[in-house]
Structures are given as structure tokens and as C-alpha cells.
Design a protein around this motif. Structure first.
Motif, PDB file in Angstrom:
ATOM      1  N   VAL A 172       0.855  -1.028  -0.170  1.00  0.00           N
ATOM      2  CA  VAL A 172      -0.009  -0.067  -0.041  1.00  0.00           C
ATOM      3  C   VAL A 172       0.678   1.351  -0.003  1.00  0.00           C
ATOM      4  O   VAL A 172       0.509   2.229  -0.692  1.00  0.00           O
ATOM      5  CB  VAL A 172      -0.920   0.014   1.370  1.00  0.00           C
ATOM      6  N   THR A 173       1.927   1.331   0.649  1.00  0.00           N
ATOM      7  CA  THR A 173       2.707   2.446   0.701  1.00  0.00           C
ATOM      8  C   THR A 173       3.216   3.053  -0.276  1.00  0.00           C
ATOM      9  O   THR A 173       2.759   4.335  -0.219  1.00  0.00           O
ATOM     10  CB  THR A 173       4.116   2.083   1.827  1.00  0.00           C
ATOM     11  N   PRO A 174       3.577   2.788  -1.387  1.00  0.00           N
ATOM     12  CA  PRO A 174       3.860   3.599  -2.619  1.00  0.00           C
ATOM     13  C   PRO A 174       2.863   4.334  -3.270  1.00  0.00           C
ATOM     14  O   PRO A 174       2.620   5.316  -3.635  1.00  0.00           O
ATOM     15  CB  PRO A 174       4.578   2.582  -3.576  1.00  0.00           C
ATOM     16  N   PHE A 175       1.640   3.475  -2.962  1.00  0.00           N
ATOM     17  CA  PHE A 175       0.445   4.023  -3.686  1.00  0.00           C
ATOM     18  C   PHE A 175       0.019   5.331  -2.699  1.00  0.00           C
ATOM     19  O   PHE A 175      -0.359   6.374  -3.236  1.00  0.00           O
ATOM     20  CB  PHE A 175      -1.025   3.066  -3.547  1.00  0.00           C
ATOM     21  N   GLU A 176      -0.064   5.129  -1.474  1.00  0.00           N
ATOM     22  CA  GLU A 176      -0.298   6.347  -0.547  1.00  0.00           C
ATOM     23  C   GLU A 176       0.620   7.282  -0.698  1.00  0.00           C
ATOM     24  O   GLU A 176       0.301   8.663  -0.684  1.00  0.00           O
ATOM     25  CB  GLU A 176      -0.539   5.863   1.071  1.00  0.00           C
ATOM     26  N   GLN A 177       1.997   6.948  -0.760  1.00  0.00           N
ATOM     27  CA  GLN A 177       2.730   8.161  -1.082  1.00  0.00           C
ATOM     28  C   GLN A 177       2.775   8.938  -2.422  1.00  0.00           C
ATOM     29  O   GLN A 177       2.881  10.184  -2.414  1.00  0.00           O
ATOM     30  CB  GLN A 177       4.304   7.744  -1.094  1.00  0.00           C
ATOM     31  N   GLU A 178       2.289   8.137  -3.449  1.00  0.00           N
ATOM     32  CA  GLU A 178       2.008   9.030  -4.554  1.00  0.00           C
ATOM     33  C   GLU A 178       0.672   9.961  -4.608  1.00  0.00           C
ATOM     34  O   GLU A 178       0.974  10.933  -5.293  1.00  0.00           O
ATOM     35  CB  GLU A 178       1.650   7.945  -5.678  1.00  0.00           C
ATOM     36  N   ASP A 179       0.003   9.510  -3.779  1.00  0.00           N
ATOM     37  CA  ASP A 179      -1.367  10.362  -3.850  1.00  0.00           C
ATOM     38  C   ASP A 179      -2.187   9.439  -2.439  1.00  0.00           C
ATOM     39  O   ASP A 179      -2.745   8.483  -2.859  1.00  0.00           O
ATOM     40  CB  ASP A 179      -2.251  10.407  -4.903  1.00  0.00           C
ATOM     41  N   PRO A 180      -2.539  10.576  -1.392  1.00  0.00           N
ATOM     42  CA  PRO A 180      -3.318   9.894  -0.442  1.00  0.00           C
ATOM     43  C   PRO A 180      -4.553   9.493  -0.825  1.00  0.00           C
ATOM     44  O   PRO A 180      -5.128   8.230  -0.284  1.00  0.00           O
ATOM     45  CB  PRO A 180      -3.463  11.042   0.601  1.00  0.00           C
ATOM     46  N   GLU A 181      -5.284  10.092  -1.881  1.00  0.00           N
ATOM     47  CA  GLU A 181      -6.235   9.610  -2.526  1.00  0.00           C
ATOM     48  C   GLU A 181      -6.554   8.267  -3.049  1.00  0.00           C
ATOM     49  O   GLU A 181      -7.654   7.612  -3.197  1.00  0.00           O
ATOM     50  CB  GLU A 181      -6.946  10.578  -3.542  1.00  0.00           C
TER      51      GLU A 181
END
Length: 256
Positions: A172-181
Motif C-alpha cells: 500500500v505504501t507507494p500508492f499512498e505516497q504517490e497520492d493519499p487519494e
């Protein structure tokens, strides 16, 4: 009989997302296996690709890259020999009569077309390629060939569905870092672990790039063993190998 999913968004364009039925491959990848990496008889793979191509544009060649889960794109003017394929996960062309092909086994196959410009593209969007921007680069290649995003229609074919795609917390981390949405593409599964909605994430990337329309097949490759090959299902079953289905798109040559 071949199992071909077509997208209303791409009506009038030679295209298809092929399933497992049909073909000449034998177990454990029986059916229309179109992946040379499946430890299948290469002649069977060639025969299966010929069957698929003829179902789209009879006699057409297929330009298909060597896929490595990258965001890279190649532009094709002709088919490449198997031992000289470019390393890429998307391909674009404006050459009539040439089919573009990508193979998948849970990753999302994406087909794109600008009918007015006569430009098409195909992309293999696994999670790495998707977050790396493989669809954005495919659209960029189409623009180089004369397409405009506002005229591009896109279709996402059968891929692993969120209900079947359990991932670890570190995923999940890289997706959350790319954009919290991006957290909207995750939900908690029955085991408490997150499940990822690859199809919707890819659709959001396409919409964010400004394409005119995005169609989603909504077919789960993991849950339909008689219809689709699946890397994750094969892994869970301890299978020695797994097949790949092919997706094709091309510009039909002008008729006299």
C-alpha cells in the motif's frame, strides 16, 4: 471456439481481449496460451497467436514486446522477431494492418485508440507498471504519432479483481505516497489484509491523462479458471507453470 471480449468503447476498431478457450496448447497451459514464457511448445504458441490474429485481421502480423513490468513503451511499424523484441510493456502504432499485442495473466490489459488519427496502443498494466505510468507513456507515444487525448478511447480487459487481490501492508505504501487519494483503491478483506482494485486504479490513471472514455470489462481472471489463465491462482495451486492470454488491437487496412 475462441473466447473474445470486445469493448463498446472501441467499436469499429479491430480489437479483442482473448480468453483461455480454443487454441492448441496442452496441459498444464491447455487452450489459447499466447505466452512464450509459459514453458509451452513454441510452435503451439505461434499457432495460437496466428488463430488470435486471424480473428482480428486475417493474415496480420503481431507486434508484441518482451514484457518486464516496466512503464516503457515502444513504437511499432512492423512485427519484431521473437528474439529481437524490444523490452517494453506498451506499444503504439499508426501502421494499418499491424496488430499490437500484449499478454497477461492477472495484470490489466489496456487497449487504446484514436480513430481520427488512426493511432492505436496496447499496454500491460501490472501494479508496478501502472504506478510507474505505463498507460501515461502509452498515451504519450500515441500523441507523438498524431493522436490527441480528447479523442482517445480506452478499454481495460479482464484482470484480477479486488476481491481476489489480497496484498501486504507494504504494498500500500507507494500508492499512498504517490497520492493519499489512492487509498480509495484499497479495502480490508476477510483476513484483515488489504485488497487492491487494480482495474479501478488503471481506469483512474487513464481518466487523469484526459482520455475521452474508459471502459472496464469487470472480469476476474483469478476466479474463472476455465476462461482465463491466472498467475496468482497457479501460485496458490502450486502449479508448475501458468499460461498467458493475449489482447490485440490494430487498424484494419483500407479496402479497395
Amino acid at each position: 471456439m475462441l473466447d473474445i471480449v470486445t469493448a463498446p468503447a472501441l467499436d469499429g476498431v479491430a480489437h479483442g481481449f482473448f480468453g483461455r478457450p480454443g487454441g492448441v496448447s496442452r496441459p498444464p497451459v491447455e487452450g489459447l496460451n499466447c505466452g512464450f514464457g509459459a514453458d509451452d511448445d513454441p510452435d503451439a504458441v505461434r499457432a495460437n497467436r496466428r488463430l488470435a490474429a486471424d480473428a482480428m485481421i486475417e493474415g496480420a502480423d503481431i507486434a508484441a514486446p518482451y514484457q518486464v513490468h516496466s512503464p516503457d513503451v515502444a513504437i511499432a511499424t512492423e512485427a519484431w522477431p521473437i528474439d529481437a523484441r524490444p523490452t517494453a510493456d506498451a506499444v503504439a502504432t499508426k501502421t494499418p494492418g499491424l496488430l499490437l499485442g500484449i499478454v497477461t495473466a492477472d495484470c490489466a490489459p489496456v487497449l487504446l485508440a484514436d480513430r481520427e488519427a488512426g493511432v492505436v496502443a496496447a499496454a500491460h498494466a501490472g501494479w508496478r507498471g501502472a504506478i510507474g505510468g505505463v498507460t501515461d507513456k502509452a498515451i504519450g507515444a500515441m500523441i507523438m504519432l498524431g493522436a490527441e487525448p480528447r479523442r482517445i478511447d480506452a478499454a481495460i480487459g479482464p484482470c484480477i479483481a479486488q476481491k481476489s487481490y489480497e496484498v501486504g501492508e507494504d504494498f500500500v505504501t507507494p500508492f499512498e505516497q504517490e497520492d493519499p487519494e489512492n487509498m480509495r483503491f484499497f479495502r480490508e478483506g476477510s483476513t484483515g489484509k488489504p485488497h487492491f482494485d487494480l482495474e479501478s486504479y488503471v481506469a483512474a490513471r487513464l481518466a487523469g491523462a484526459g482520455v475521452r472514455s474508459v471502459w472496464m470489462a469487470g472480469e476476474d481472471t483469478y476466479a474463472q479458471p476455465d476462461r482465463y489463465f491466472s498467475f496468482r491462482r497457479a501460485t496458490h495451486e502450486g502449479a508448475a507453470n501458468y499460461g498467458r492470454q493475449i489482447s490485440l488491437i490494430g487498424i484494419a487496412p483500407a479496402t479497395r
